[in-house]
Design a protein around this motif. Sequence first.
Motif: not given
Lengths: 121, 110
Positions: A1-3, A24-26, A110, B46
């Motif tokens: 999951e992009v965070q 950031t992660s994912g 994102f 979004k």
Amino acid sequence: EVQLVDSGGGLVQPGGSLTLSCSTSGFTFGSSAMSWVRQAPGKGLNWVSTITGGAGDTYYSDSVKGRFTILRDKSKNTLYLQMLSLTAEDTALYFCARQGGGGPFDGFDFWGQGTMVTVSS
Amino acid sequence: QSVLTQPPSASGTPGQRVTISCSGGSFNIGDNYIYFYQQIPGSAPKLLIYRNDQRPSGVPDRFSGSKSGTSASLAISGLRSEDEAHYYCAAWDDSLRGWVFGGGTKLTVL
């Protein structure tokens, strides 16, 4: 999951400096273009800066060129925005955003939650 | 003054179809993809539409995008109360060498 998690905002005096972070992660951080977009209170979205994936070419809006620097630390998967000579016009909610590819013209897919910068004496 | 021009407001009743226009120039919409974003107050934007007319997974097919020349539009069919938000268009500008946004359209569901 992009965070994406934005941090580093706060109250700073005119002429002061501040560095924002976006953890950031994912996803493969070094391959993705990343940007900062800001939103003044009650106003619309305004692009600030972009760093491309790979080579890390940088782009800046005219309003921040020469004062802001976009940086990334691939070892920490973190994006930064160094801001100098801040003025009241820089007061805004700052979002980091991932772009859907490595180039500067891939749109933002994102977004972080934003970190507020207030420039005031 | 935004480089991309959007109407400041739009409205519709539940179930209706509404469109939000976005007008630009040859260096932005004319030459590059258009993107549309939804922002609910207090939240991050979004992604709704990418590359003119593509929907990310999870975005209902009630949302659609189109582009013609230097203009684009976002259409929302079967309007629902949760669609009440601000909507922004964005594109890369080859002349400015940066991203440009529309001023945003506040959609009210009556």
